[in-house]
Scaffold this motif. Structure first.
Motif, PDB file in Angstrom:
ATOM      1  N   ASP A  51      22.674  -1.446  13.063  1.00 46.12           N
ATOM      2  CA  ASP A  51      23.693  -0.495  13.507  1.00 46.12           C
ATOM      3  C   ASP A  51      25.020  -1.227  13.655  1.00 46.12           C
ATOM      4  O   ASP A  51      25.191  -2.042  14.557  1.00 46.12           O
ATOM      5  N   SER A  87      32.535   2.373  12.445  1.00 43.68           N
ATOM      6  CA  SER A  87      31.817   3.638  12.531  1.00 43.68           C
ATOM      7  C   SER A  87      32.008   4.436  11.242  1.00 43.68           C
ATOM      8  O   SER A  87      33.081   4.384  10.624  1.00 43.68           O
ATOM      9  N   ASP A  88      30.981   5.188  10.851  1.00 41.76           N
ATOM     10  CA  ASP A  88      31.095   6.005   9.648  1.00 41.76           C
ATOM     11  C   ASP A  88      31.513   7.448   9.953  1.00 41.76           C
ATOM     12  O   ASP A  88      31.442   8.315   9.083  1.00 41.76           O
ATOM     13  N   SER A  89      31.952   7.700  11.181  1.00 41.54           N
ATOM     14  CA  SER A  89      32.330   9.059  11.571  1.00 41.54           C
ATOM     15  C   SER A  89      33.837   9.291  11.592  1.00 41.54           C
ATOM     16  O   SER A  89      34.278  10.436  11.689  1.00 41.54           O
ATOM     17  N   SER A 131      27.949   0.360  14.022  1.00 40.44           N
ATOM     18  CA  SER A 131      28.925   1.341  14.516  1.00 40.44           C
ATOM     19  C   SER A 131      30.001   0.700  15.373  1.00 40.44           C
ATOM     20  O   SER A 131      31.157   1.136  15.364  1.00 40.44           O
ATOM     21  N   ALA A 187      26.653   3.367   8.841  1.00 42.07           N
ATOM     22  CA  ALA A 187      26.663   2.346   9.892  1.00 42.07           C
ATOM     23  C   ALA A 187      25.244   1.979  10.319  1.00 42.07           C
ATOM     24  O   ALA A 187      24.995   0.838  10.725  1.00 42.07           O
TER      25      ALA A 187
END
Length: 279
Positions: A228, A234-236, A230, A251
């Motif tokens: 992880d 982060s992939d958001s 993130s 992520a």
């Protein structure tokens, strides 16, 4: 929005390139005014065929709900990813002779079928580009919610505007960008986007597999993340979200996602090498 803008931009430039080649060829023919009408009739019919395909795919997506709809969207996303890669391979083999091949086919169709042959050639060329665009857009937009679809549509309109500006720029001056550079950049982005669509399809398929009765090791391969990242990226949102849209970045990827993406790039590398040798 970014994906739809790029897809429409790339496919529209290619379609406009083909239409421009046919227009230039028609201008050298004796009955150029009549042939021009056949050309634009073929372009219009090609657009109508593409619109019909889009309507059929949307109808199928709305009709098939639940797991069936998820499998359908996953399958079409996989199809879009594969078509993108195959299109890049095809361009590597035929880009240098595209104009010569198109003009030769137009001469042959004109000799055999007259203006109707020109209409058919334009119909096939435009419907091919339009069908690819429809499949690519459906694959890219399959995971979007209703609130994001409006931005996705706006991206498509912006892509069409950018395509017109790009063609004007490429035809008027080569100081800023050449056809060779344009195709190299757009093909690189197509391959990245193909990987992103493949990962999106794997996400959908993994979600369906996790709802089945599978062995524990299968759940670990499909559902558990290997790491992880993130906290780092982060992939958001931000750069991570852009990489997720255009390169399939996750992520917290599962093992199957990592293996599929690795296999994709090995396939792409081998295919590019073979297409260069063929060219």
């Amino acid at each position: 929005m970014n994906q739809s803008m790029f897809i429409v931009w790339r496919e529209s430039v290619e379609a406009l390139l083909v239409i421009g080649i046919l227009q230039a060829w028609i201008s050298r023919q004796a009955a150029h005014s009549q042939l021009a009408r056949f050309l634009w009739a073929g372009v219009l019919l090609g657009l109508l065929c593409s619109a019909g395909l889009a309507g059929l795919m949307l109808w199928a997506g709305e009709t098939m709900t639940g797991p069936q709809g998820e499998w359908l969207q996953a399958g079409l996303t996989l199809l879009a990813s594969g078509l993108m890669v195959q299109m890049v391979f095809w361009m590597h083999r035929h880009a240098a002779t595209l104009k010569h091949t198109l003009v030769r086919e137009a001469d042959q169709r004109l000799a055999r079928q007259g203006g109707w042959g020109v209409l058919l050639l334009a119909l096939l060329a435009v419907s091919r580009e339009g069908s690819e665009t429809v499949v690519f857009l459906y694959g890219a937009g399959a995971r979007l919610q209703d609130t994001a679809l409006s931005l996705f549509a706006i991206g498509g309109v912006l892509g069409l505007v950018l395509a017109c500006l790009t063609v004007v720029l490429l035809r008027s001056s080569r100081r800023f960008i050449s056809w060779r550079l344009y195709f190299a950049l757009s093909e690189a982005l197509l391959l990245l986007l193909g990987g992103a669509l493949l990962v999106a399809a794997v996400d959908r398929i993994s979600g369906q597999l996790l709802a089945m009765d599978l062995p524990e090791w299968a759940y670990a391969v499909v559902g558990e993340s290997g790491w992880d990242s993130s906290a780092l990226l982060s992939d958001s949102h931000g750069l991570g979200a852009l990489l997720a849209d255009f390169a399939g970045y996750r992520a917290a990827p599962s093992l199957v996602t990592v293996l599929v993406l690795l296999g994709y790039w090995l396939w792409v590398g081998n295919g590019l090498r073979r297409s260069r040798q063929t060219a």
